[in-house]
Design a protein around this motif. Sequence first.
Motif, PDB file in Angstrom:
ATOM      1  N   GLU A  70       0.837  -1.203   0.000  1.00 35.45           N
ATOM      2  CA  GLU A  70       0.000   0.000   0.000  1.00 35.45           C
ATOM      3  C   GLU A  70       0.872   1.252   0.000  1.00 35.45           C
ATOM      4  O   GLU A  70       0.524   2.272  -0.570  1.00 35.45           O
ATOM      5  CB  GLU A  70      -0.896   0.024   1.243  1.00 35.45           C
ATOM      6  N   GLN A 162       3.025  14.504 -13.515  1.00 36.13           N
ATOM      7  CA  GLN A 162       3.279  13.243 -12.803  1.00 36.13           C
ATOM      8  C   GLN A 162       3.621  12.081 -13.735  1.00 36.13           C
ATOM      9  O   GLN A 162       3.141  10.957 -13.561  1.00 36.13           O
ATOM     10  CB  GLN A 162       2.070  12.839 -11.964  1.00 36.13           C
ATOM     11  N   LEU A 231       1.421  12.640  -2.139  1.00 38.24           N
ATOM     12  CA  LEU A 231       0.434  11.695  -2.656  1.00 38.24           C
ATOM     13  C   LEU A 231       0.682  10.285  -2.143  1.00 38.24           C
ATOM     14  O   LEU A 231      -0.232   9.459  -2.131  1.00 38.24           O
ATOM     15  CB  LEU A 231       0.440  11.709  -4.190  1.00 38.24           C
ATOM     16  N   LYS A 232       1.924  10.016  -1.701  1.00 41.55           N
ATOM     17  CA  LYS A 232       2.236   8.694  -1.143  1.00 41.55           C
ATOM     18  C   LYS A 232       2.069   8.665   0.375  1.00 41.55           C
ATOM     19  O   LYS A 232       2.534   7.740   1.027  1.00 41.55           O
ATOM     20  CB  LYS A 232       3.682   8.318  -1.494  1.00 41.55           C
ATOM     21  N   THR A 255      -4.342  24.153 -13.372  1.00 41.55           N
ATOM     22  CA  THR A 255      -4.356  22.755 -13.821  1.00 41.55           C
ATOM     23  C   THR A 255      -5.145  21.909 -12.839  1.00 41.55           C
ATOM     24  O   THR A 255      -4.979  22.016 -11.635  1.00 41.55           O
ATOM     25  CB  THR A 255      -2.931  22.182 -13.935  1.00 41.55           C
ATOM     26  N   THR A 256      -6.025  21.088 -13.376  1.00 43.47           N
ATOM     27  CA  THR A 256      -6.825  20.235 -12.510  1.00 43.47           C
ATOM     28  C   THR A 256      -6.521  18.776 -12.817  1.00 43.47           C
ATOM     29  O   THR A 256      -6.039  18.433 -13.888  1.00 43.47           O
ATOM     30  CB  THR A 256      -8.331  20.462 -12.735  1.00 43.47           C
ATOM     31  N   ALA A 257      -6.790  17.959 -11.825  1.00 46.54           N
ATOM     32  CA  ALA A 257      -6.586  16.519 -11.993  1.00 46.54           C
ATOM     33  C   ALA A 257      -7.947  15.892 -12.255  1.00 46.54           C
ATOM     34  O   ALA A 257      -8.798  15.860 -11.376  1.00 46.54           O
ATOM     35  CB  ALA A 257      -5.955  15.948 -10.728  1.00 46.54           C
ATOM     36  N   ALA A 258      -8.156  15.421 -13.479  1.00 43.36           N
ATOM     37  CA  ALA A 258      -9.457  14.851 -13.832  1.00 43.36           C
ATOM     38  C   ALA A 258      -9.577  13.431 -13.290  1.00 43.36           C
ATOM     39  O   ALA A 258      -8.584  12.784 -12.982  1.00 43.36           O
ATOM     40  CB  ALA A 258      -9.626  14.847 -15.340  1.00 43.36           C
ATOM     41  N   LEU A 259     -10.815  12.967 -13.191  1.00 42.89           N
ATOM     42  CA  LEU A 259     -11.046  11.591 -12.753  1.00 42.89           C
ATOM     43  C   LEU A 259     -10.518  10.618 -13.802  1.00 42.89           C
ATOM     44  O   LEU A 259     -10.586  10.901 -14.990  1.00 42.89           O
ATOM     45  CB  LEU A 259     -12.547  11.331 -12.619  1.00 42.89           C
ATOM     46  N   PRO A 260     -10.034   9.465 -13.363  1.00 46.52           N
ATOM     47  CA  PRO A 260      -9.679   8.448 -14.356  1.00 46.52           C
ATOM     48  C   PRO A 260     -10.948   7.904 -15.004  1.00 46.52           C
ATOM     49  O   PRO A 260     -11.982   7.814 -14.358  1.00 46.52           O
ATOM     50  CB  PRO A 260      -8.998   7.364 -13.515  1.00 46.52           C
ATOM     51  N   ARG A 261     -10.870   7.594 -16.290  1.00 47.57           N
ATOM     52  CA  ARG A 261     -12.035   7.042 -16.996  1.00 47.57           C
ATOM     53  C   ARG A 261     -11.828   5.549 -17.175  1.00 47.57           C
ATOM     54  O   ARG A 261     -10.721   5.098 -17.393  1.00 47.57           O
ATOM     55  CB  ARG A 261     -12.188   7.700 -18.366  1.00 47.57           C
ATOM     56  N   PHE A 262     -12.909   4.815 -17.079  1.00 48.07           N
ATOM     57  CA  PHE A 262     -12.792   3.369 -17.267  1.00 48.07           C
ATOM     58  C   PHE A 262     -12.508   3.100 -18.743  1.00 48.07           C
ATOM     59  O   PHE A 262     -13.214   3.607 -19.607  1.00 48.07           O
ATOM     60  CB  PHE A 262     -14.087   2.669 -16.842  1.00 48.07           C
ATOM     61  N   PRO A 263     -11.458   2.313 -19.033  1.00 45.22           N
ATOM     62  CA  PRO A 263     -11.095   2.139 -20.434  1.00 45.22           C
ATOM     63  C   PRO A 263     -12.178   1.398 -21.233  1.00 45.22           C
ATOM     64  O   PRO A 263     -12.841   0.578 -20.708  1.00 45.22           O
ATOM     65  CB  PRO A 263      -9.823   1.311 -20.359  1.00 45.22           C
TER      66      PRO A 263
ATOM     67  N   ASP B  55     -13.287  17.170  -9.995  1.00 46.09           N
ATOM     68  CA  ASP B  55     -12.271  17.816 -10.810  1.00 46.09           C
ATOM     69  C   ASP B  55     -11.577  18.908  -9.999  1.00 46.09           C
ATOM     70  O   ASP B  55     -11.966  20.067 -10.059  1.00 46.09           O
ATOM     71  CB  ASP B  55     -12.983  18.416 -12.034  1.00 46.09           C
ATOM     72  N   MET B  56     -10.587  18.527  -9.211  1.00 45.67           N
ATOM     73  CA  MET B  56      -9.900  19.521  -8.376  1.00 45.67           C
ATOM     74  C   MET B  56      -8.441  19.644  -8.768  1.00 45.67           C
ATOM     75  O   MET B  56      -7.902  18.818  -9.483  1.00 45.67           O
ATOM     76  CB  MET B  56     -10.011  19.144  -6.902  1.00 45.67           C
ATOM     77  N   ILE B  92     -14.575   2.665 -11.677  1.00 48.16           N
ATOM     78  CA  ILE B  92     -13.348   2.932 -10.926  1.00 48.16           C
ATOM     79  C   ILE B  92     -13.678   3.508  -9.557  1.00 48.16           C
ATOM     80  O   ILE B  92     -13.064   3.152  -8.560  1.00 48.16           O
ATOM     81  CB  ILE B  92     -12.445   3.901 -11.718  1.00 48.16           C
TER      82      ILE B  92
END
Lengths: 263, 123
Positions: A70, A162, A231-232, A255-263, B55-56, B92
Amino acid sequence: MNIIAVDDEKLALDTLVDSIGKAAPGAAVTGFRRPEDALDHIRENPCEIAFLDIKMRGMTGLELARRLKEIRGDLNIIFVTGYSEFSLDAFRLYASDYLLKPATPDAVRQSLEHLRTPVKPPQTRHVRFQCFGSFEVYVDNKPLAFGRAKAKELLAYLVDKQGASATMGELMAVIWEDGPDTPSRQSNLRNLIADLKNVFSDAGVENLILKSRNSISLDCGAVDCDYYDFLKHIPYAVNAYRGEYMAQYSWAELTTAALPRFP
Amino acid sequence: MRILAAANHADMLDELETDLSGLIPGAEIIKETDALMAGKYAFNQSVDIIFAEADMKRMNGLQLIQFVRREHPDVKSFLIGTEDELLDSFLIISEDVTGVLTYPFGEQEVREAWRTSGLAGSM
């Protein structure tokens, strides 16, 4: 190469550390009799391989492996056990290998040659990025000087990504704030990338910037960074954050961190 | 009960605070427009429930929820986003998220999310 060994029996631990030392003479090997101490250590220190006894008091090696993974998902786990029946459970946890006690130097050497996550040769120079507050770059703890501020800004953007690729168009939009995509800008960007690589090369750091046909990225595994450590869940980094991030760059506020999308 | 609410805009947090105050009287509501500051708060303080906008900056809402859940595995979590982004990411996010809120939302939607998450009777 950084290795930990965990066994609650002193004699078994001493034997294991001795065998690892003989099998990997250049490695830094740290032994622990308490699983909790191993967890504390790995939160604060680099580590690529963990040799774990399975049957320990308080916390089994399997549970310890789960908690270590983890913290460091790329950690190689090698179980050391007197009980071969544990092997199935061990491999379910993505162990690289398991060894029967007593672990001999030859057996340890063979395990090290078949790691699930191969250990990269260490960067000869230590590169550290500071993202909290102003963005700064250090090589072997000395600030790295950039001839062109835009080259440093380009690097900051790659750090922010990243390890994800940034296209040339994206980089131009960030560095020149959505100005026109002219041939002269494209040429300037190519020069900036070359400058960036040269700055690191002159400092003895190679292969940090990865270039493909129309994009570049950063090899994040080769560096230390307060943002990545945050983040760790590494305590020093979490508590170092005071609300300022790459303060000299306006895009860092956007800059924003978008959600991951299910492939 | 302590609720951590993280979203990009203070206005949204103020509205959420009003909605939640009506729903859970006496709850302590911590508002953050910076996901890393929200994560830092939860790293050092106990949290019972988290609302996070998808979206942050620097850490998306799911990363923030997962970050907080590592410190507080029993935390209940609500992700806020557009219907499209939540649907695209559903497989997810479903493991870590207690419920979702889609824009635009108000007191009724917060109450409904609260009810369907099963928390209404448990707290």
